[in-house]
Design an enzyme around this catalytic site. Structure first.
Site, PDB file in Angstrom:
ATOM      1  N   SER A 120      34.241  42.835  49.398  1.00 41.60           N
ATOM      2  CA  SER A 120      35.205  42.957  48.311  1.00 41.60           C
ATOM      3  C   SER A 120      34.658  42.228  47.092  1.00 41.60           C
ATOM      4  CB  SER A 120      36.542  42.331  48.714  1.00 41.60           C
ATOM      5  OG  SER A 120      37.383  42.132  47.598  1.00 41.60           O
ATOM      6  N   TYR A 174      41.094  35.099  51.489  1.00 37.27           N
ATOM      7  CA  TYR A 174      40.439  36.401  51.567  1.00 37.27           C
ATOM      8  C   TYR A 174      39.073  36.364  50.893  1.00 37.27           C
ATOM      9  CZ  TYR A 174      39.818  41.484  51.244  1.00 37.27           C
ATOM     10  OH  TYR A 174      39.316  42.758  51.344  1.00 37.27           O
TER      11      TYR A 174
END
Length: 248
Positions: free
Chosen positions: A146, A159
């Site tokens: 990501s 995250y």
């Protein structure tokens, strides 16, 4: 990255295959000729995927599995070895978001789960299938990351940290295997119309975000047996590869 590779006879493992990017990647791999081993926690989503793949003339094996089940990941690798004796493609896509919150407000159990699924589960999966990918004449591994791994925006700490760790795992693995037929690369999908995206950005108009089928088409190019790159990131936003240079 526009052509569809011929994956006839190749064995492909996709995690997080019951929805979103994983679901669409599995469908496209099967349509390109691969036998897909679809892994996910949600049995209903896997069954829908299986129906779609078979209706299009493809083949799939369903594996209901939680990536926090480390012994289950080991058994998966053993089962693949017993049935096929190798693995040609790995798409490590499964991940959880956790919460969007200040670091000090993140509960320990939430942080631990993000790390268990995103980092430890990915490491255990790599450990389990590495010998199988090395048996392929053109093993290809795609580790889904990501942009958060690099932007490290406020409130995204668990995250972002997990994806930074996953990228480090992938790059080390790529360096270890650079003199083999195995190619290991990282995929940054950018914004995609997924359940995770809806959770992270509530209120966003889904029509303004790329459909997971568009995102998955890029992964398909990254598993092409003709690919020579390894240890790099493909960023879908910029439609480019990024190579990280190691310090001298």
């Amino acid at each position: 990255m526009t052509t569809t590779p011929d994956l006839s006879g190749r064995i492909a493992l996709v995690t997080g295959a019951s929805r979103g990017i994983g679901y669409n990647t599995a469908k496209q791999l099967a349509a390109a000729g691969a036998h897909v081993i679809a892994v996910a926690r949600t049995v209903g989503g896997l069954e829908e995927l299986d129906d779609e793949i078979k209706a299009a003339g493809g083949q799939a094996t369903l594996v209901p599995l939680d990536l926090t089940d480390m012994a289950g990941i080991d058994r998966l690798g053993s089962s693949i070895n017993d049935r096929w004796g190798k693995l040609d493609i790995l798409v490590a896509n499964a991940a959880v978001l956790g919460v969007i919150a200040p670091i000090g407000h993140v509960e320990a159990k939430v942080f631990d789960k993000v790390m268990a699924v995103n980092v430890t589960g990915t490491w255990r999966l790599i450990r389990s299938v590495d010998p199988l990918l090395r048996k392929s004449d053109a093993g290809r591994a795609v580790i889904v990351s990501s942009g958060s791994a690099h932007s490290a925006r406020a409130f995204w700490a668990p995250y972002a940290a997990s994806k930074a760790a996953v990228e480090a795992l992938a790059r080390s693995w790529a360096d270890e295997t650079k003199n083999t037929a195995l190619r290991v690369n990282i995929f940054d999908p950018g914004t995609s119309r997924t359940a995770m995206r809806a959770l992270a950005v509530p209120g966003e108009d889904p029509a303004t975000v790329a459909h997971p089928s568009e995102t998955a088409s890029h992964i398909l190019q990254m598993v092409d047996p003709a690919l020579t790159r390894t240890g790099q990131i493909y960023q879908i936003r910029e439609q480019r590869w990024v190579s990280h240079q190691k310090p001298a």
